[in-house]
Design an enzyme around this catalytic site. Sequence first.
Site, PDB file in Angstrom:
ATOM      1  CG  HIS A   1      -2.000  20.668  46.768  1.00  0.00           C
ATOM      2  ND1 HIS A   1      -1.949  20.731  45.608  1.00  0.00           N
ATOM      3  CD2 HIS A   1      -3.715  20.409  46.878  1.00  0.00           C
ATOM      4  CE1 HIS A   1      -3.438  20.995  44.858  1.00  0.00           C
ATOM      5  NE2 HIS A   1      -4.206  20.489  45.393  1.00  0.00           N
TER       6      HIS A   1
ATOM      7  CG  HIS B   1       0.532  24.056  43.551  1.00  0.00           C
ATOM      8  ND1 HIS B   1      -0.710  23.878  43.938  1.00  0.00           N
ATOM      9  CD2 HIS B   1      -0.340  25.249  43.178  1.00  0.00           C
ATOM     10  CE1 HIS B   1      -1.521  23.919  43.923  1.00  0.00           C
ATOM     11  NE2 HIS B   1      -1.022  25.405  43.824  1.00  0.00           N
TER      12      HIS B   1
ATOM     13  CD  GLU C   1       3.222  22.708  40.647  1.00  0.00           C
ATOM     14  OE1 GLU C   1       3.302  22.027  40.861  1.00  0.00           O
ATOM     15  OE2 GLU C   1       1.660  23.524  40.295  1.00  0.00           O
TER      16      GLU C   1
END
Length: 721
Positions: free
Chosen positions: A400, A496, A569
């Site tokens: 991403h 992430h 994350e």
Amino acid sequence: MQKKSDDPYERLLLLHLQHYGFLSDNSSGIPIKREWEGIQDSTASDMINSSSPSESSDSNLEEEQEESKPCSNFFSLNKALRTRQLVFDFDGERPIPRLRDPLDLFTIPSTSCPFQGVRWPIECDVICDKIQHIEWDPSEPETFYQPTGNEQTPMPVGEVRGNTVYCIDPATKASSFTYSRVGGSRGPIKSATSCANNQKEPTLAFESRFECGNLQKAVQVGQYDYGLTLRTDLYTTKHTQWFYFRVRNMREGVTYRFTIINLMKSSSLYGAGMCPLLYSEKTAWLKGEGWKRTGSSIRYYRNNIEQDGKALYSLTWTLEFPYDGDTCYLAHCYPYTYSKLQHYLREVISDPVRAAYCKLRVLCRSLAGNAVYVLTITAPSSSLAERKAKRAVVVTARVHPGETNGSWMMQGFLEFLLSDLPDAHLLRETFIFKVIPMLNPDGVVVGNYRCSLAGRDLNRNYRSMLRDSFPCIWYTRNMVKRLLAEREVVVYCDFHGHSRKNNVFMYGCNERKDASQCLQERVFPLMMSKNAKDKFSFRSCKFKMHKSKEGTGRIVMWRLGIRNSYTMESTFGGSTLGDRKGTHFSTLDLKSMGYCFCDTLLDFCDPDPAKMTRCLEELGVLLKQEIRRKLGREVDSLENLSDIDIESSTSGSNSTESDGLPVHLLNVTNQGKKKLLRSRKERNRLRQGRVQSAGKTDASKPYSCQTLNATTQHGDTEDQS
């Protein structure tokens, strides 16, 4: 002096290398064919027949070192076989042949061969300025913003009441990606600055046509008040969260207000005290300080605009710039560009010490033609058995593009692993690391938040067979498949960023079929929480596998056979734990999570089972407490419980927003089909059928075209239309 060879090809090659400065004498280390004592051809064939199978498939897994051995058999084998495609490793005195590494299809970066220029979609205007920021960390952690309750909530007023001072083409100017070139569009760069009304006071000068930038429009709605519109992900109408742009022409001591008006998420960490980032070039030059948290009167709220039937949200804040006429940048998180990655990799391969155990290759090319790099990091093996015994670890990041915190964690991971620390040396001796530091370079370059140039989320397409549409993901999965065929992969982790939760945490995969393994996947995250107590939250970790997430890297790798498959994350905000409670993460904090990952890997694979046993016991207690809290009853055994009983939703992203076919294929399927024209014979046959069904004529009498035309002219059969 190098002994001259009788082979004309060898002499030509030697002269070529000397001409370009690659070879001057014997110390160059480049082996040239030598004359050796004679040996029977049968001896060579006997050695080949008795040797182990070739390890050509494993040749890309670790750095190969050609060891000079005083053994004439090695060179006489090459001479006897008359081939340069075989090279030999030695297990003691026994030569083991393998295929020579193939030439790379793509250029390998090196000091003598610079990195290829960054490729942009052809419709993107790109300024020539080279954007660089210094790395700096504050001496004290920066605290969260504390709301006062008096924050304003300005509503968008549009261009009628405002003055557009900056505007570039929208993301949907082209329906899909077609082709790319270095530097983007051809010809001169169009001006993006416009001013509808004469202004006595100077207006701010905005710019975002550089790597990772994504400001589309700036409208001046007051003397020092600006409404900002972010560009959506290219070829989509969605995903506005990341922002990064430049501001010039400011005045010192003036309070400016910025309001982003087209954010799409209903909640954000800006509502929990997170602050935007400011970088001042004058401050960097004069004080050596880089990115700082900035802003007051920060508010995240729903505005009065809708898009595609969905409400939009605004982020507003005020700030004062430190200097007159400065060049400043504002960003959602610490930027990490594709060019920055290339610069770091160039430093790695230019260092002979690190290059000895780090091999850099190009895994594939992205849709735009940018290189997707893969690093193989391991200590050279002394024998074939030692090489085969090594287990593998796969680490990836930046699928991403707007989650730049993933790249900072990746840089920390690489810095630790490539260092001369004893733990780093032990990791390289124990494992083979396959590292892909940037999975989505195209999205990073153009400033997307979530998608690639296919207009889709790559982390929902790990199962896709569309290699040409999702090359980065397809080749990553293929690499892991080949790796699993050769050795065990002990851990897979994808780095992430998270926009709604603070701290660092992990998502894993729960083993539902084997109750005895129901706690195994939780051990690594628990160890992470013990190694980073003030940053990593084990209670935020989730292990459910939702059906909507089946295409993610975490679940696909788990189904391929990697038991410990995770995404790590990191928040865009900061920590709510321990001594760091209420403070933002810096780049050093993010890199420290990469260091912590390496430490935890050693703990997780410690031959002494004591740590593993203690963690499993602690997990059993924690899990029973959680179940008792949720179900209101005691639990003696965990074997009959499902993950539904154990935890709630991961509250992750909505994957349906970017699922489906690539945009260019979607446009093909949406094109209306052309109406097929019927021949005269077919039209007459249809007309005859309608006449017969009306019962105006004798059904048994065949109609000819002439009769049909006559009845039509008299109006006996059907109306003219």
